[in-house]
Design a protein around this motif. Sequence first.
Motif, PDB file in Angstrom:
ATOM      1  N   GLU A 167       0.852  -1.180   0.000  1.00 56.78           N
ATOM      2  CA  GLU A 167       0.000   0.000   0.000  1.00 56.78           C
ATOM      3  C   GLU A 167       0.892   1.235   0.000  1.00 56.78           C
ATOM      4  O   GLU A 167       1.823   1.324   0.789  1.00 56.78           O
ATOM      5  N   LEU A 168       0.593   2.146  -0.913  1.00 52.15           N
ATOM      6  CA  LEU A 168       1.339   3.396  -0.993  1.00 52.15           C
ATOM      7  C   LEU A 168       0.362   4.536  -1.237  1.00 52.15           C
ATOM      8  O   LEU A 168      -0.691   4.348  -1.845  1.00 52.15           O
ATOM      9  N   GLY A 169       0.755   5.717  -0.794  1.00 54.50           N
ATOM     10  CA  GLY A 169      -0.045   6.902  -1.046  1.00 54.50           C
ATOM     11  C   GLY A 169       0.138   7.378  -2.471  1.00 54.50           C
ATOM     12  O   GLY A 169       1.063   6.980  -3.181  1.00 54.50           O
ATOM     13  N   TYR A 170      -0.754   8.243  -2.890  1.00 55.61           N
ATOM     14  CA  TYR A 170      -0.708   8.860  -4.196  1.00 55.61           C
ATOM     15  C   TYR A 170      -1.315  10.247  -4.049  1.00 55.61           C
ATOM     16  O   TYR A 170      -2.271  10.423  -3.300  1.00 55.61           O
ATOM     17  N   LEU A 171      -0.768  11.219  -4.742  1.00 55.75           N
ATOM     18  CA  LEU A 171      -1.316  12.576  -4.709  1.00 55.75           C
ATOM     19  C   LEU A 171      -2.129  12.837  -5.963  1.00 55.75           C
ATOM     20  O   LEU A 171      -1.625  12.669  -7.080  1.00 55.75           O
ATOM     21  N   THR A 172      -3.394  13.250  -5.780  1.00 59.81           N
ATOM     22  CA  THR A 172      -4.206  13.639  -6.925  1.00 59.81           C
ATOM     23  C   THR A 172      -3.731  15.003  -7.413  1.00 59.81           C
ATOM     24  O   THR A 172      -2.908  15.660  -6.775  1.00 59.81           O
ATOM     25  N   LYS A 173      -4.273  15.441  -8.526  1.00 58.61           N
ATOM     26  CA  LYS A 173      -3.902  16.737  -9.091  1.00 58.61           C
ATOM     27  C   LYS A 173      -4.196  17.869  -8.102  1.00 58.61           C
ATOM     28  O   LYS A 173      -3.487  18.860  -8.043  1.00 58.61           O
ATOM     29  N   LYS A 174      -5.230  17.699  -7.281  1.00 59.48           N
ATOM     30  CA  LYS A 174      -5.618  18.722  -6.304  1.00 59.48           C
ATOM     31  C   LYS A 174      -4.815  18.621  -5.007  1.00 59.48           C
ATOM     32  O   LYS A 174      -5.055  19.342  -4.066  1.00 59.48           O
ATOM     33  N   GLY A 175      -3.874  17.663  -4.944  1.00 64.03           N
ATOM     34  CA  GLY A 175      -3.037  17.508  -3.759  1.00 64.03           C
ATOM     35  C   GLY A 175      -3.635  16.617  -2.691  1.00 64.03           C
ATOM     36  O   GLY A 175      -3.085  16.477  -1.600  1.00 64.03           O
ATOM     37  N   GLU A 176      -4.755  15.968  -2.991  1.00 65.83           N
ATOM     38  CA  GLU A 176      -5.392  15.050  -2.041  1.00 65.83           C
ATOM     39  C   GLU A 176      -4.622  13.737  -2.026  1.00 65.83           C
ATOM     40  O   GLU A 176      -4.268  13.205  -3.075  1.00 65.83           O
ATOM     41  N   GLU A 177      -4.356  13.231  -0.826  1.00 65.77           N
ATOM     42  CA  GLU A 177      -3.633  11.960  -0.724  1.00 65.77           C
ATOM     43  C   GLU A 177      -4.632  10.812  -0.691  1.00 65.77           C
ATOM     44  O   GLU A 177      -5.584  10.810   0.070  1.00 65.77           O
TER      45      GLU A 177
END
Length: 174
Positions: free
Chosen positions: A81-91
Amino acid sequence: AEKDITRKFLDTAEIIMLVLNNKGNVIFINKKGCEVLDRSEEELIGKNWTDEFLPADDIEDGRAIFEELKNDGSDLFNYYELGYLTKKGEERTIAWHHSVLMNDEGIVTHIISSGEDITLRKANEKALKASEEKYRSIFDTAANMILSVDKDGTILEYNEKLRSTLGFSRSELY
């Protein structure tokens, strides 16, 4: 025509399908991946996955997993499991499964990953754990005796106030 069928098949899948080359650059992502990751295919293709899209806290782990996969050539990290940042900066948190492709010399050429957005599930698990801890704290420190039994009268749970007031040991109560 076969390529079109494969693309339609992968775009119909309700999971993220991602392919990285051996430099860690995105060379394919399906429609669901673009939706979950809130980016267009053009914004993702050719970009280094770890450097461009992982939150700062996950970059080191992401690089280590990628290098281990690339150098080991096995499915050593089959789930992570890893985080990801959306274009809006939401993790968001993504649960990944992967496989590697190798050339005839045994060198990893591509990493194929499937992912599922588990952000909501992780938030629900955290809320449930907090709720259980709150319940346990209230139950254990209550000034009143609390006893829970099943339909046959078997004791399922009791608090310390009941045990100490009645003077039974734990084994005697169970």
